[in-house]
Write a protein that holds these residues in place. Structure first.
Motif, PDB file in Angstrom:
ATOM      1  N   SER A 281       7.248 -14.734   0.547  1.00 35.90           N
ATOM      2  CA  SER A 281       7.835 -13.399   0.687  1.00 35.90           C
ATOM      3  C   SER A 281       9.064 -13.192  -0.188  1.00 35.90           C
ATOM      4  N   HIS A 284       8.392  -9.083  -3.797  1.00 36.92           N
ATOM      5  CA  HIS A 284       7.336  -8.187  -3.320  1.00 36.92           C
ATOM      6  C   HIS A 284       6.082  -8.267  -4.164  1.00 36.92           C
ATOM      7  N   ALA A 314       3.446 -12.698   4.695  1.00 33.26           N
ATOM      8  CA  ALA A 314       4.614 -12.476   3.832  1.00 33.26           C
ATOM      9  C   ALA A 314       5.118 -11.049   3.970  1.00 33.26           C
ATOM     10  N   ALA A 315       4.189 -10.082   4.096  1.00 30.11           N
ATOM     11  CA  ALA A 315       4.608  -8.694   4.310  1.00 30.11           C
ATOM     12  C   ALA A 315       5.357  -8.556   5.633  1.00 30.11           C
ATOM     13  N   TRP A 317       7.086 -11.001   7.119  1.00 31.12           N
ATOM     14  CA  TRP A 317       8.391 -11.668   6.968  1.00 31.12           C
ATOM     15  C   TRP A 317       9.381 -10.745   6.268  1.00 31.12           C
ATOM     16  N   ARG A 318       8.920 -10.024   5.229  1.00 32.17           N
ATOM     17  CA  ARG A 318       9.808  -9.063   4.574  1.00 32.17           C
ATOM     18  C   ARG A 318      10.189  -7.932   5.520  1.00 32.17           C
TER      19      ARG A 318
END
Length: 404
Positions: A281, A284, A314-315, A317-318
């Motif tokens: 992450s 982007h 990962a999306a 986590w962001r």
């Protein structure tokens, strides 16, 4: 939260100065109108209007570019340039071509129109249709439409995603779709045979041990240092990717700096999967570029998950770190109170009825998940598909979370 409708309308109050396109795709845009023009004098007058700032705010939507152009009269004219959007089948072919071509994808992420897409997204002679409310309609384009064309070329120089918007898709939805397609591409790639990973577990390396006293340390640096350069070795096909080494070394330097200055390792307690998600992450565009794809695939393999799982995680986590990742992967049964307050609030905000299931509220392509931290996390899915992806910023208020 940026909706598809918001992503498909852009308005520019000011336009970069000048009337001459600087990029090759900006010049191709102008050439499409000039090739169909039958009066060079109108084009020259339109170029002068553009250079003198006669074009007011420009609005771009799929298939249409609109502005008011000030001419010789006091009241400005409404001027449009029309370009037919691509159909769903054409978009699917275009996105698949970009996802499978690292050079085209890298150019797009650098805000350049890939040469491979020129024949698909750029207008050809006669495809750019001018319209204007002025009385000069005998031999289009009129000078107002020409002025808008020259000014629009300067916008396209700065942001070629506007050309893709004219063809029917917004920037955010394009990047989201490319992320998903690249995750699928990476999953289909055949990795090398499994090999033992070097090094030791982080817990073992950081375990407290009784050591002799050390001399007084030097003062800590002001910031983490840059890792040494690792040049590529084209003669060794098994050599590690220098860009991947650079990313890992940079992350290690940041962790070491935090440990040195605070005495705490903020990621030392993460599981293998959580740490893989954290690394993926970091940017982007992780998993999109050719250089990052190898690291992206290897992180998923090391954690025993798919690249699609890693892209989705990962999306999350962001979106909100470990708590957001838990909201993605850990359904639970919350007390009735939060749902009893959330559903009427969503109805009152005209966001539609939501169906409850465990800690989730779902309405067609939108979903809210209640985390154990008391925050609501928004998700989106394509129509008729259970493919939920995190979006927006978490909030204790469900309406705020859904609207971003």
């Amino acid at each position: 939260m940026i909706t598809a409708r918001d992503d498909r309308r852009r308005t520019f109050e000011t336009v970069p100065a000048g009337a001459e396109a600087a990029s090759w795709w900006g010049r191709a845009w102008v050439s499409a109108l000039e090739a169909a023009a039958r009066d060079g004098a109108r084009l020259a007058r339109g170029r002068a209007y553009a250079a003198e700032g006669h074009v007011d705010a420009v609005t771009v939507t799929p298939g249409r570019l609109v502005a008011y152009v000030r001419g010789s009269r006091a009241r400005p004219y409404r001027t449009e340039l029309l370009l037919a959007p691509l159909g769903d089948a054409e978009w699917a072919e275009l996105l698949e071509a970009v996802a499978g071509d690292p050079a085209a994808l890298a150019a797009l992420l650098e805000r350049e129109v890939p040469r491979a897409l020129a024949g698909t997204v750029l207008p050809g002679p006669g495809e750019l249709v001018p319209r204007c409310s002025c009385p000069d309609v005998a031999r289009p384009p009129c000078k107002h439409a020409a002025a808008l064309c020259y000014r629009a070329a300067r916008l396209l120089d700065e942001d070629p995603f506007l050309l893709l918007l004219l063809r029917g898709r917004g920037e955010r939805e394009l990047l989201d779709e490319l992320t998903r397609r690249n995750a699928a591409h990476a999953a289909r790639e055949r990795p090398a045979a499994d090999a033992a990973l070097p090094g030791v577990a982080a817990r073992a390396a950081l375990a407290r041990r009784v050591l002799p006293l050390l001399p007084a340390p030097f003062p800590p640096p002001a910031a983490p240092g840059l890792p040494p350069a690792c040049p590529a070795d084209p003669g060794d096909p098994g050599a590690p990717d220098p860009l991947v080494l650079d990313q890992l070394a940079t992350d290690a330097a940041a962790r070491a700096f935090a440990l040195l200055t605070t005495g705490e390792d903020t990621v030392g307690g993460l599981t293998l999967w959580q740490d893989a998600v954290r690394l993926a992450s970091a940017h982007h565009t992780a998993g999109l570029t050719g250089a990052a794809r190898t690291l992206f695939r290897d992180l998923a393999r090391a954690a025993g998950r798919t690249t699609t799982d890693l892209a989705r995680a990962a999306a999350a986590w962001r979106q909100g770190g470990p708590a957001a990742l838990a909201a993605l992967e850990e359904p639970w049964d919350p007390p009735a109170g939060p749902f009893d307050r959330a559903r009427p609030a969503l109805l009152a905000a005209a966001l539609g009825p939501f169906r409850p299931e465990r800690n989730r509220l779902t309405a067609r392509t939108r979903q809210l998940r209640l985390g154990r931290d008391g925050l609501w996390y928004a998700y989106e899915s394509r129509p008729d598909a259970e493919d939920w992806w995190p979006t927006g910023t978490p909030s204790p208020d469900p309406v705020t979370a859904l609207r971003g």
